[in-house]
Design an enzyme around this catalytic site. Structure first.
Site, PDB file in Angstrom:
ATOM      1  CE  LYS A  33      -3.347   2.546   2.920  1.00  0.00           C
ATOM      2  NZ  LYS A  33      -4.309   2.516   4.045  1.00  0.00           N
ATOM      3  CG  ASP A  82      -5.863   7.728   4.682  1.00  0.00           C
ATOM      4  OD1 ASP A  82      -6.790   8.343   4.099  1.00  0.00           O
ATOM      5  OD2 ASP A  82      -6.036   6.668   5.318  1.00  0.00           O
ATOM      6  CE  LYS A 133      -7.011   8.294   8.083  1.00  0.00           C
ATOM      7  NZ  LYS A 133      -7.648   7.186   8.774  1.00  0.00           N
ATOM      8  CG  ASP A 150      -2.141   5.127   4.970  1.00  0.00           C
ATOM      9  OD1 ASP A 150      -1.996   4.092   5.652  1.00  0.00           O
ATOM     10  OD2 ASP A 150      -3.209   5.438   4.416  1.00  0.00           O
ATOM     11  CG  ASP A 161     -10.290   6.994   6.627  1.00  0.00           C
ATOM     12  OD1 ASP A 161      -9.211   7.014   6.011  1.00  0.00           O
ATOM     13  OD2 ASP A 161     -10.391   7.185   7.856  1.00  0.00           O
ATOM     14  CD  GLU A 165      -6.897   5.076   2.361  1.00  0.00           C
ATOM     15  OE1 GLU A 165      -7.909   5.140   3.068  1.00  0.00           O
ATOM     16  OE2 GLU A 165      -5.764   4.835   2.830  1.00  0.00           O
ATOM     17  NE  ARG A 202     -10.998  -1.541   3.260  1.00  0.00           N
ATOM     18  CZ  ARG A 202     -11.676  -1.766   4.376  1.00  0.00           C
ATOM     19  NH1 ARG A 202     -12.827  -2.399   4.330  1.00  0.00           N
ATOM     20  NH2 ARG A 202     -11.198  -1.366   5.545  1.00  0.00           N
TER      21      ARG A 202
HETATM   22  N1  BES Z   1      -4.616   4.370   6.844  1.00  0.00           N
HETATM   23  C1  BES Z   1      -5.751   3.972   7.586  1.00  0.00           C
HETATM   24  C2  BES Z   1      -5.445   2.921   8.633  1.00  0.00           C
HETATM   25  C3  BES Z   1      -4.573   3.336   9.800  1.00  0.00           C
HETATM   26  C4  BES Z   1      -5.139   3.734  10.972  1.00  0.00           C
HETATM   27  C5  BES Z   1      -3.206   3.261   9.704  1.00  0.00           C
HETATM   28  C6  BES Z   1      -4.347   4.086  12.046  1.00  0.00           C
HETATM   29  C7  BES Z   1      -2.404   3.614  10.778  1.00  0.00           C
HETATM   30  C8  BES Z   1      -2.989   4.026  11.948  1.00  0.00           C
HETATM   31  C9  BES Z   1      -6.813   3.380   6.671  1.00  0.00           C
HETATM   32  O1  BES Z   1      -6.845   3.884   5.394  1.00  0.00           O
HETATM   33  C10 BES Z   1      -8.137   3.674   7.293  1.00  0.00           C
HETATM   34  O2  BES Z   1      -8.446   4.819   7.436  1.00  0.00           O
HETATM   35  N2  BES Z   1      -8.876   2.628   7.636  1.00  0.00           N
HETATM   36  C11 BES Z   1     -10.142   2.782   8.231  1.00  0.00           C
HETATM   37  C12 BES Z   1     -11.032   1.668   7.736  1.00  0.00           C
HETATM   38  C13 BES Z   1     -12.483   1.865   8.035  1.00  0.00           C
HETATM   39  C14 BES Z   1     -12.991   3.111   7.394  1.00  0.00           C
HETATM   40  C15 BES Z   1     -13.266   0.670   7.591  1.00  0.00           C
HETATM   41  C16 BES Z   1     -10.016   2.729   9.740  1.00  0.00           C
HETATM   42  O3  BES Z   1      -9.182   1.986  10.254  1.00  0.00           O
HETATM   43  O4  BES Z   1     -10.727   3.472  10.399  1.00  0.00           O
HETATM   44 ZN    ZN Z   2      -4.986   4.582   4.666  1.00  0.00          ZN
HETATM   45 ZN    ZN Z   3      -7.990   5.639   5.212  1.00  0.00          ZN
END
Ligand code: BES
Ligand code: ZN
Ligand code: ZN
Length: 483
Positions: free
Chosen positions: A249, A254, A261, A272, A331, A333, A335
């Protein structure tokens, strides 16, 4: 940094420090004129040899400015991880006293060979001596060992891997405005120049449009920087058709997109692209080690920005694979961009197996804390082999479930699949989403959001980017070479 070996302590170079590892409740011996000084802190009750404990003793100038005594814990409890921890503590002491040259006596053990000890010792030392502010001063390391040839060989290999780890950390820790998708691609090109055996292809926006990477292009829409897909290949065994494909990734920032966020949540989102940087690190390491295996890395990269062009919640986008995807969370993104890269890997690269890695979900941290990464797979064999590499390198994972039933939660009324359902089991749903894009290829997915980054230094891991995943994957590929 230079690492050399020597078999006779009396012929050691002049240095800023001599490092002696001591087991708990044992007294140093055979140290000649240094012995009295080294015994003094033990006699005074200042030093017991507990794991990672440090005592500084004046050296025998001009031979060495100081002696660093480091506790190795109880002899019968010695593990490779305790060695990493102990010499991580040595690295921090070296940083504090600005020691640039050190002589390390390899501690004797009945359990581990000197080679194994040297490898673990250098992993801890070189990991902990990294600092994001580049105040690293350690330059010359001399290992004093009974087996200089074997230990030199192990040291050279370890240095190659740790150089890759440190370079990946630099990329992850740099400003998001510096490490854009274009710059990440340049970093891959630089590897190609330095490590001749790597071939790098950069796919630009126009190419991605023509090849229908609809999900990557959707995520990238609001960004002022263009997306890229980076494909790095290494052919170390031309006569074999076995081919491992890594997918990382590469979200260079992000924001969460329209599902913005919070400031706190966004603070570290320059990291990220850790999965992508880790893939580059693995490619650097295996090419400098010259492993006799074939490996490619695919790194989809873009920024998940916010703006009038941002991809929209509720809209449906078409993946490279042809699946239609309803965006229920902008968010989620990572996947999306991985899905297009996975389908490219399956269709174009003839993979024997695919391993993807990235900072996918906050939920993995909720599930496992910061000690472990999540490992998901459609192949028990692949999962078990990767799990074993994690145990050996102490970059540990936990195998998570991927039962059919979870797929129901991603059913959409308007498309083939939706990208998220925030209710529960966030990390499993993410893996369930990705699984749709690999067909029947053996595949594993590492969610490293729990370990890629640490707000405070932790043991031999420095503050911020950890590079965790590189040692694990290199270990896995080294075992593939042997199998
Ligand atoms: N980049 C984030 C995941 C992340 C969170 C990495 C904290 C490092 C620290 C990812 O893109 C994300 O935002 N995931 C969401 C998924 C959800 C919307 C299903 C999350 O974890 O809230
Ligand atoms: Zn992310
Ligand atoms: Zn995200």
């Amino acid at each position: 940094m230079q690492i050399q070996t020597c078999s006779d302590i009396d012929r050691r170079e002049r240095s800023d420090a001599l490092v002696l590892g001591l087991f708990q409740s044992e007294t140093p011996s055979n140290l000649g004129i240094l012995e009295e000084r080294c015994v003094a802190p033990i006699k005074a009750g200042d030093f017991e040899g507990t794991l990672g404990q440090i005592a500084l003793v004046w050296g025998n100038e001009p031979q060495e400015k100081r002696i660093i005594l480091v506790g190795l814990g109880k002899r019968e409890e010695l593990t490779l991880e305790s060695i990493r921890k102990a010499y991580g503590a040595v690295a921090k002491t070296c940083l504090k006293c600005r020691a640039a040259s050190i002589n390390i006596v390899i501690p004797g053990s009945e359990t581990f060979s000197e080679e194994c000890i040297a490898k673990a010792l250098l992993e801890g030392l070189l990991s902990a001596s990294y600092s994001v502010k580049k105040e690293q001063v350690l330059e010359d390391v001399l290992l004093i060992t009974n087996q200089p040839e074997h230990v030199q060989h192990a040291a050279d290999r370890t240095l190659k891997v740790m150089r890759a780890v440190r370079r990946a950390r630099d990329l992850i820790n740099a400003n998001a405005d510096e490490v854009t998708p274009e710059r990440l691609a340049e970093a891959a090109k630089e590897l190609q120049q330095e490590f001749g055996r790597l071939k790098v292809q950069i796919k630009d926006k126009k190419w991605l449009e023509e090849d229908n990477w609809g999900l990557l292009l959707a995520v990238s829409r609001a960004a002022s920087v263009e997306p890229r897909a980076i494909v790095v290949s290494y052919v170390g065994n031309p006569t074999s058709s076995d081919h491992t494909v890594l997918v990382g990734k590469g979200i260079t920032y992000d924001t969460g997109g329209l599902k913005l966020k919070s400031s706190d949540g966004m603070l570290h989102m320059r990291s990220d692209m850790s999965g992508g940087a880790i893939c580059l690190g693995v490619m650097q390491a295996i090419s400098s080690l010259g492993l006799r295996i074939n490996v490619s890395a695919v790194i989809p990269s873009c920024e998940n920005a916010i703006g009038p062009d941002a991809y929209k919640l509720g809209d449906v986008y078409k993946a490279r694979s042809g699946h239609t995807v309803e965006i229920t969370n902008t968010d989620a993104e990572g996947r999306l961009i991985l899905a297009d890269a996975l389908s490219y890997a399956v269709d174009v690269l003839e993979p024997s197996r695919i391993i993807d890695i990235g900072t996918l979900t906050g939920s993995i941290e909720a599930a496992l804390g910061n000690e472990l990464m999540g490992l998901f797979s459609n192949s028990d064999l692949l999962a078990n082999e990767l799990f074993a590499s994690g145990q050996r390198t102490h970059e540990r994972s936990w195998i998570m479930p991927l039962y059919e039933e979870y797929a129901d939660q991603l059913l959409s009324d308007v498309a083939d699949i939706k990208n998220a359902n925030t209710a529960k089991a966030g990390s499993i749903l993410c893996a369930t989403f990705l699984k749709q894009f690999v067909g029947s290829v053996p595949w594993a997915h590492f969610d490293i959001a729990s370990v890629a980054f640490t707000k405070e230094a932790k043991g031999y891991l420095p503050k911020l980017a950890t590079g965790v995943g590189i040692r694990l994957l290199v270990d896995y590929l080294e075992h593939k070479e042997g199998s």
